[in-house]
Motif scaffolding. Structure first.
Motif, PDB file in Angstrom:
ATOM      1  N   ASP A  51       0.512  -1.151  -0.036  1.00 37.26           N
ATOM      2  CA  ASP A  51      -0.106  -0.210  -0.663  1.00 37.26           C
ATOM      3  C   ASP A  51       0.944   1.590  -0.380  1.00 37.26           C
ATOM      4  OD1 ASP A  51      -2.416  -1.826   0.038  1.00 37.26           O
ATOM      5  OD2 ASP A  51      -2.286  -1.536   2.100  1.00 37.26           O
ATOM      6  N   GLY A  52       1.777   1.155   0.309  1.00 38.00           N
ATOM      7  CA  GLY A  52       3.038   1.976  -0.165  1.00 38.00           C
ATOM      8  C   GLY A  52       3.074   2.617   1.397  1.00 38.00           C
ATOM      9  N   GLN A  53       2.797   2.518   2.420  1.00 39.29           N
ATOM     10  CA  GLN A  53       3.019   2.645   3.544  1.00 39.29           C
ATOM     11  C   GLN A  53       4.801   1.413   4.255  1.00 39.29           C
ATOM     12  OE1 GLN A  53      -0.445   1.219   5.492  1.00 39.29           O
ATOM     13  NE2 GLN A  53      -0.664   3.714   6.585  1.00 39.29           N
ATOM     14  N   VAL A  54       5.163   2.894   4.868  1.00 40.52           N
ATOM     15  CA  VAL A  54       6.495   2.523   5.580  1.00 40.52           C
ATOM     16  C   VAL A  54       6.486   1.910   6.976  1.00 40.52           C
ATOM     17  CG1 VAL A  54       8.762   3.461   6.055  1.00 40.52           C
ATOM     18  CG2 VAL A  54       7.725   4.094   3.695  1.00 40.52           C
ATOM     19  N   SER A  55       6.902   0.974   7.516  1.00 41.71           N
ATOM     20  CA  SER A  55       6.923   0.738   8.395  1.00 41.71           C
ATOM     21  C   SER A  55       8.275  -0.106   9.019  1.00 41.71           C
ATOM     22  CB  SER A  55       5.850  -0.443   8.523  1.00 41.71           C
ATOM     23  OG  SER A  55       6.360  -2.136   8.103  1.00 41.71           O
ATOM     24  N   VAL A  56       8.754  -0.083   9.944  1.00 42.69           N
ATOM     25  CA  VAL A  56       9.705  -0.505  10.670  1.00 42.69           C
ATOM     26  C   VAL A  56       9.834  -1.324  11.853  1.00 42.69           C
ATOM     27  CG1 VAL A  56      10.342   1.143  11.895  1.00 42.69           C
ATOM     28  CG2 VAL A  56      12.054  -0.534  11.274  1.00 42.69           C
ATOM     29  N   LYS A  57      10.544  -2.622  12.255  1.00 42.38           N
ATOM     30  CA  LYS A  57      10.091  -2.809  13.634  1.00 42.38           C
ATOM     31  C   LYS A  57      10.456  -2.120  14.727  1.00 42.38           C
ATOM     32  CE  LYS A  57       8.751  -7.333  11.175  1.00 42.38           C
ATOM     33  NZ  LYS A  57       7.537  -7.611  12.030  1.00 42.38           N
ATOM     34  N   PHE A  58       9.989  -2.507  15.870  1.00 46.85           N
ATOM     35  CA  PHE A  58      10.783  -2.027  16.787  1.00 46.85           C
ATOM     36  C   PHE A  58      11.831  -1.990  17.257  1.00 46.85           C
ATOM     37  CE2 PHE A  58      11.436  -1.553  21.428  1.00 46.85           C
ATOM     38  CZ  PHE A  58      10.938  -0.461  21.824  1.00 46.85           C
ATOM     39  N   GLY A  59      12.554  -3.540  17.386  1.00 48.86           N
ATOM     40  CA  GLY A  59      13.611  -3.601  17.517  1.00 48.86           C
ATOM     41  C   GLY A  59      14.785  -3.883  16.397  1.00 48.86           C
ATOM     42  N   LEU A  70       7.996  -2.102  24.735  1.00 49.54           N
ATOM     43  CA  LEU A  70       9.528  -2.982  25.223  1.00 49.54           C
ATOM     44  C   LEU A  70      10.754  -3.705  24.942  1.00 49.54           C
ATOM     45  CD1 LEU A  70       7.807  -4.453  28.659  1.00 49.54           C
ATOM     46  CD2 LEU A  70       8.593  -1.680  28.809  1.00 49.54           C
ATOM     47  N   GLN A  71      11.973  -3.062  25.051  1.00 53.87           N
ATOM     48  CA  GLN A  71      13.200  -3.998  24.303  1.00 53.87           C
ATOM     49  C   GLN A  71      12.903  -5.459  24.409  1.00 53.87           C
ATOM     50  OE1 GLN A  71      17.009  -2.983  25.326  1.00 53.87           O
ATOM     51  NE2 GLN A  71      17.920  -3.988  23.272  1.00 53.87           N
ATOM     52  N   GLY A  72      13.387  -6.314  23.408  1.00 51.23           N
ATOM     53  CA  GLY A  72      13.451  -7.868  24.089  1.00 51.23           C
ATOM     54  C   GLY A  72      12.163  -8.357  23.325  1.00 51.23           C
ATOM     55  N   VAL A  73      10.956  -7.860  23.628  1.00 55.74           N
ATOM     56  CA  VAL A  73       9.918  -7.960  24.223  1.00 55.74           C
ATOM     57  C   VAL A  73       8.561  -7.830  22.787  1.00 55.74           C
ATOM     58  CG1 VAL A  73       7.414  -8.525  25.481  1.00 55.74           C
ATOM     59  CG2 VAL A  73       9.570  -8.478  26.964  1.00 55.74           C
ATOM     60  N   HIS A  74       8.973  -6.646  22.333  1.00 56.59           N
ATOM     61  CA  HIS A  74       8.521  -6.308  21.661  1.00 56.59           C
ATOM     62  C   HIS A  74       9.012  -5.864  20.579  1.00 56.59           C
ATOM     63  CE1 HIS A  74       6.003  -5.402  25.169  1.00 56.59           C
ATOM     64  NE2 HIS A  74       4.850  -5.928  24.107  1.00 56.59           N
ATOM     65  N   ASP A  75      10.320  -6.714  19.981  1.00 60.60           N
ATOM     66  CA  ASP A  75      11.075  -6.151  18.990  1.00 60.60           C
ATOM     67  C   ASP A  75      10.717  -6.504  17.262  1.00 60.60           C
ATOM     68  OD1 ASP A  75      13.229  -5.619  21.105  1.00 60.60           O
ATOM     69  OD2 ASP A  75      14.877  -7.561  20.234  1.00 60.60           O
ATOM     70  N   ASN A  76       9.705  -7.981  17.557  1.00 61.81           N
ATOM     71  CA  ASN A  76       9.199  -7.611  16.269  1.00 61.81           C
ATOM     72  C   ASN A  76       7.734  -6.604  16.297  1.00 61.81           C
ATOM     73  OD1 ASN A  76      10.781  -9.915  15.120  1.00 61.81           O
ATOM     74  ND2 ASN A  76      10.045 -11.166  16.455  1.00 61.81           N
ATOM     75  N   VAL A  77       7.041  -5.611  16.601  1.00 59.27           N
ATOM     76  CA  VAL A  77       6.507  -5.244  16.400  1.00 59.27           C
ATOM     77  C   VAL A  77       6.154  -3.627  15.379  1.00 59.27           C
ATOM     78  CG1 VAL A  77       4.778  -3.818  17.408  1.00 59.27           C
ATOM     79  CG2 VAL A  77       5.359  -5.040  18.228  1.00 59.27           C
ATOM     80  N   ASP A  78       5.622  -3.713  14.587  1.00 60.88           N
ATOM     81  CA  ASP A  78       5.812  -3.171  13.556  1.00 60.88           C
ATOM     82  C   ASP A  78       5.242  -1.934  13.603  1.00 60.88           C
ATOM     83  OD1 ASP A  78       6.642  -4.865  10.951  1.00 60.88           O
ATOM     84  OD2 ASP A  78       4.965  -5.591  11.347  1.00 60.88           O
ATOM     85  N   ILE A  79       6.118  -0.779  13.275  1.00 60.16           N
ATOM     86  CA  ILE A  79       5.307   0.743  13.548  1.00 60.16           C
ATOM     87  C   ILE A  79       5.022   1.023  12.472  1.00 60.16           C
ATOM     88  CG2 ILE A  79       6.450   3.174  14.782  1.00 60.16           C
ATOM     89  CD1 ILE A  79       8.682   1.294  16.104  1.00 60.16           C
ATOM     90  N   MET A  80       4.213   1.700  12.251  1.00 57.47           N
ATOM     91  CA  MET A  80       3.556   1.915  11.129  1.00 57.47           C
ATOM     92  C   MET A  80       3.252   3.747  10.826  1.00 57.47           C
ATOM     93  SD  MET A  80       2.267   0.586   8.021  1.00 57.47           S
ATOM     94  CE  MET A  80       2.036  -1.067   8.645  1.00 57.47           C
ATOM     95  N   LEU A  81       4.055   4.010   9.924  1.00 54.62           N
ATOM     96  CA  LEU A  81       4.082   5.371   9.450  1.00 54.62           C
ATOM     97  C   LEU A  81       2.434   5.828   8.780  1.00 54.62           C
ATOM     98  CD1 LEU A  81       5.774   8.256   9.555  1.00 54.62           C
ATOM     99  CD2 LEU A  81       6.929   7.949   7.657  1.00 54.62           C
ATOM    100  N   LEU A  82       2.324   7.032   9.001  1.00 57.06           N
ATOM    101  CA  LEU A  82       0.103   6.962   9.180  1.00 57.06           C
ATOM    102  C   LEU A  82       0.687   8.055   7.929  1.00 57.06           C
ATOM    103  CD1 LEU A  82      -1.474   5.943  11.884  1.00 57.06           C
ATOM    104  CD2 LEU A  82      -1.265   4.818   9.942  1.00 57.06           C
ATOM    105  N   GLN A  83       1.211   8.995   8.542  1.00 55.49           N
ATOM    106  CA  GLN A  83       1.624  10.446   7.109  1.00 55.49           C
ATOM    107  C   GLN A  83       3.248  10.149   6.612  1.00 55.49           C
ATOM    108  OE1 GLN A  83       1.236  13.166  10.072  1.00 55.49           O
ATOM    109  NE2 GLN A  83      -1.170  13.014  10.628  1.00 55.49           N
ATOM    110  N   ASP A  84       2.790  10.432   5.724  1.00 56.88           N
ATOM    111  CA  ASP A  84       4.350  11.038   4.664  1.00 56.88           C
ATOM    112  C   ASP A  84       4.432  12.151   3.631  1.00 56.88           C
ATOM    113  OD1 ASP A  84       6.100   9.822   3.317  1.00 56.88           O
ATOM    114  OD2 ASP A  84       5.204   8.946   1.187  1.00 56.88           O
TER     115      ASP A  84
END
Length: 89
Positions: free
Chosen positions: A31-39, A75-89
Motif C-alpha cells: 500500500d506504500g506505507q512505510v513500517s519498521v520493526k521496533f527492535g 519494551l526492548q526484547g519483548v516487542h522487537d517484532n512489533v511493526d511501527i507503521m508510518l501513517l503520514q508521509d
C-alpha cells in the motif's frame, strides 16, 4: 524549568526526526506505507544517540496519529517484532 511551548516544540522536533528514521530504516508495503520493526529502531545506533526516550517519542507520535503500532508500551526484547507503521508521509 522549560515552558510548555518549548516542550511541545521539542516533542514536534523529535517526532519529525523519528519519521525520518522510520523512513531510513523501514520498508514500504504493497500500500506504500512505510513500517519498521521496533527492535530495528531500538537497536539502531543513530536512533540510540538521537532519542533520549524513544518509547516516549513513539507514544507522542501515536497520539498525534503519525505512527501506529499494536499495544501501548513497547519494551526492548519483548516487542522487537512489533511493526511501527508510518501513517503520514
Amino acid at each position: 524549568m522549560p515552558n510548555n511551548s518549548e516542550t511541545t516544540m521539542n516533542v514536534e522536533h523529535e517526532i519529525s526526526l523519528l519519521v525520518e528514521e522510520i523512513r531510513r530504516l523501514g520498508t514500504k508495503n504493497a500500500d506504500g506505507q512505510v513500517s519498521v520493526k521496533f527492535g530495528v529502531l531500538f537497536a539502531d545506533e543513530k536512533c540510540a544517540n538521537l532519542f533520549e526516550a524513544l518509547v516516549g517519542t513513539l507514544k507522542a507520535a501515536k497520539r498525534r496519529k503519525i505512527v501506529t503500532y499494536q499495544g501501548e508500551l513497547l519494551l526492548q526484547g519483548v516487542h522487537d517484532n512489533v511493526d511501527i507503521m508510518l501513517l503520514q508521509d
